[in-house]
Every structure is written in structure tokens, then in C-alpha cells.
Design a protein around this motif. Structure first.
Motif, PDB file in Angstrom:
ATOM      1  N   ARG A   6      14.513  15.465  41.559  1.00 45.42           N
ATOM      2  CA  ARG A   6      14.937  14.136  41.138  1.00 45.42           C
ATOM      3  C   ARG A   6      13.866  13.099  41.476  1.00 45.42           C
ATOM      4  O   ARG A   6      13.606  12.192  40.691  1.00 45.42           O
ATOM      5  N   ARG A   9      11.263  12.997  38.780  1.00 47.86           N
ATOM      6  CA  ARG A   9      11.752  12.351  37.548  1.00 47.86           C
ATOM      7  C   ARG A   9      11.835  10.837  37.718  1.00 47.86           C
ATOM      8  O   ARG A   9      11.414  10.079  36.836  1.00 47.86           O
ATOM      9  N   GLU A  12       8.397   9.129  37.697  1.00 49.46           N
ATOM     10  CA  GLU A  12       7.840   8.932  36.356  1.00 49.46           C
ATOM     11  C   GLU A  12       8.453   7.712  35.684  1.00 49.46           C
ATOM     12  O   GLU A  12       7.768   6.935  35.036  1.00 49.46           O
TER      13      GLU A  12
END
Length: 92
Positions: A6, A9, A12
Motif C-alpha cells: 500500500r 501505491r 505514486e
């Protein structure tokens, strides 16, 4: 294929949002020409280490850009938290 953590992600998404904010909202001329190259987040999403580069790098320009980004840190932190929909604002 392994699941992506997580933190990776979210990092990003934070990178994308910071790039957008730097191009549209930050008015400080010291932060002009800054490109967010990478963001690394801790697993608890409490700290985001932001790496940037400049279009025209020099030692003086890097220091100047760093001061400009530090001045905009509070606004960037609040906007990123809102856009990425995080419960707590990560320290940038």
C-alpha cells in the motif's frame, strides 16, 4: 504476480499529486522548474520522502529550490492529504 504494498501505491499517487500542485498551485518562483522524481513512504504512511530534480541544476539553484519547497510544505501537505484521501497528513 506479487501484490504491491500500500505504501508504494500511495507514494505514486503522492508523487503525481505533488507534480500537479507544483505546476499549478505553487506560486513561489524558487520552486520553478522542480520535477518530483520519486516519493518513498513508510509503511504507516506517516512520512513521505520526496526526491526532486531541476531542469537547470546548480548548487545555488538546488538550495534555493529546497527553501522554496520548504516554504510551501504546509500547503502541499494539506492539499496532498485531501487529494489522496488520507486520514493523517504525511510529513513531507
Amino acid at each position: 504476480m506479487a501484490d504491491v504494498k500500500r505504501g508504494v501505491r500511495v507514494a505514486e499517487r503522492v508523487r503525481e499529486e505533488l507534480s500537479r500542485l507544483l505546476s499549478r498551485k505553487v506560486r513561489d518562483p524558487r520552486a520553478e522548474g522542480v520535477i518530483v522524481s520519486r516519493v518513498e513512504m513508510t509503511d504507516d504512511l506517516g512520512l513521505a520522502k520526496v526526491y526532486f530534480r531541476l531542469l537547470e541544476p546548480s548548487d545555488a539553484r538546488i538550495k534555493e529550490a529546497t527553501r522554496g519547497l520548504e516554504a510551501a510544505r504546509g500547503m502541499l501537505r494539506a492539499e496532498v492529504t485531501k487529494a489522496v484521501k488520507l486520514r493523517t497528513a504525511p510529513e513531507l
